[in-house]
Motif scaffolding. Structure first.
Motif, PDB file in Angstrom:
ATOM      1  N   GLU A  48      13.787   5.909  76.298  1.00 16.00           N
ATOM      2  CA  GLU A  48      12.709   5.246  77.028  1.00 16.00           C
ATOM      3  C   GLU A  48      12.073   4.154  76.165  1.00 16.00           C
ATOM      4  O   GLU A  48      11.928   3.009  76.608  1.00 16.00           O
ATOM      5  CB  GLU A  48      11.638   6.255  77.478  1.00 16.00           C
ATOM      6  CG  GLU A  48      12.115   7.236  78.511  1.00 16.00           C
ATOM      7  CD  GLU A  48      12.638   8.546  77.915  1.00 16.00           C
ATOM      8  OE1 GLU A  48      12.923   8.609  76.675  1.00 16.00           O
ATOM      9  OE2 GLU A  48      12.786   9.509  78.689  1.00 16.00           O
ATOM     10  N   THR A  51      14.566   1.354  75.545  1.00 18.92           N
ATOM     11  CA  THR A  51      14.748   0.517  76.730  1.00 18.92           C
ATOM     12  C   THR A  51      13.596  -0.479  76.864  1.00 18.92           C
ATOM     13  O   THR A  51      13.824  -1.668  77.111  1.00 18.92           O
ATOM     14  CB  THR A  51      14.855   1.383  77.998  1.00 18.92           C
ATOM     15  OG1 THR A  51      16.024   2.213  77.889  1.00 18.92           O
ATOM     16  CG2 THR A  51      14.950   0.529  79.257  1.00 18.92           C
ATOM     17  N   ARG A  52      12.380  -0.009  76.678  1.00 22.43           N
ATOM     18  CA  ARG A  52      11.230  -0.919  76.773  1.00 22.43           C
ATOM     19  C   ARG A  52      11.301  -2.017  75.718  1.00 22.43           C
ATOM     20  O   ARG A  52      11.012  -3.179  75.987  1.00 22.43           O
ATOM     21  CB  ARG A  52       9.931  -0.129  76.655  1.00 22.43           C
ATOM     22  CG  ARG A  52       9.639   0.705  77.886  1.00 22.43           C
ATOM     23  CD  ARG A  52       8.280   1.423  77.798  1.00 22.43           C
ATOM     24  NE  ARG A  52       8.117   2.311  78.929  1.00 22.43           N
ATOM     25  CZ  ARG A  52       8.431   3.605  78.927  1.00 22.43           C
ATOM     26  NH1 ARG A  52       8.896   4.182  77.823  1.00 22.43           N
ATOM     27  NH2 ARG A  52       8.249   4.334  80.006  1.00 22.43           N
ATOM     28  N   ILE A  92      12.891   3.642  84.281  1.00 20.92           N
ATOM     29  CA  ILE A  92      12.185   2.507  83.672  1.00 20.92           C
ATOM     30  C   ILE A  92      12.638   1.172  84.256  1.00 20.92           C
ATOM     31  O   ILE A  92      11.830   0.277  84.500  1.00 20.92           O
ATOM     32  CB  ILE A  92      12.408   2.523  82.146  1.00 20.92           C
ATOM     33  CG1 ILE A  92      11.759   3.767  81.548  1.00 20.92           C
ATOM     34  CG2 ILE A  92      11.870   1.257  81.479  1.00 20.92           C
ATOM     35  CD1 ILE A  92      12.168   4.049  80.133  1.00 20.92           C
TER      36      ILE A  92
END
Length: 128
Positions: A48, A51-52, A92
């Motif tokens: 997560e 990915t951000r 996401i």
């Protein structure tokens, strides 16, 4: 063709341009979850956070060529832990795009990525 290196962009992990433009199409090199302000810092923990960070790095490159996520036509996503991380990634991904206007996409599982990353994403965008 135009070749772009974005001064505020992530430090390349290999010899490449951040983006190449040809006939209105802009090909954005796959970005890693490295921090442009601290390129030698450890990678964020988990898919997560990685990915951000990748998406923010892509935003930097897109901004550097005068585009945004709304110009993205196609994305390729590479995950080293596909079965474990696919659902978390998918939770996401849509948040970076206008509802109902997601780009075409291919997601593949790979055995390894540069710098030990869990995720890498490259994009094809179009002007106009």
């Amino acid at each position: 063709m135009l070749h772009y290196m974005i001064s505020s962009g992530p430090r390349p992990v290999a010899p490449f341009s951040h983006a190449v433009e040809a006939n209105g199409f802009v090909f954005i090199t796959g970005q890693m979850p490295t921090n442009p302000d601290a390129p030698d810092a450890p990678l964020p923990d988990g898919v997560e956070a990685q990915t951000r960070r990748v998406m923010e790095n892509l935003r930097i490159v897109l901004d550097g060529v005068g585009l945004g996520f709304e110009h993205v036509a196609m994305a390729r996503i590479y995950l080293t832990q596909f079965e474990r991380d696919y659902a978390a990634f998918n939770a996401i991904w849509p948040g970076y795009f206008e509802a109902g206007k997601l780009p075409a996409r291919t997601t593949v599982g790979v055995t390894a990525l540069a710098v030990g990353a869990l995720v890498e994403i490259d994009l094809v965008a179009r002007r106009g």
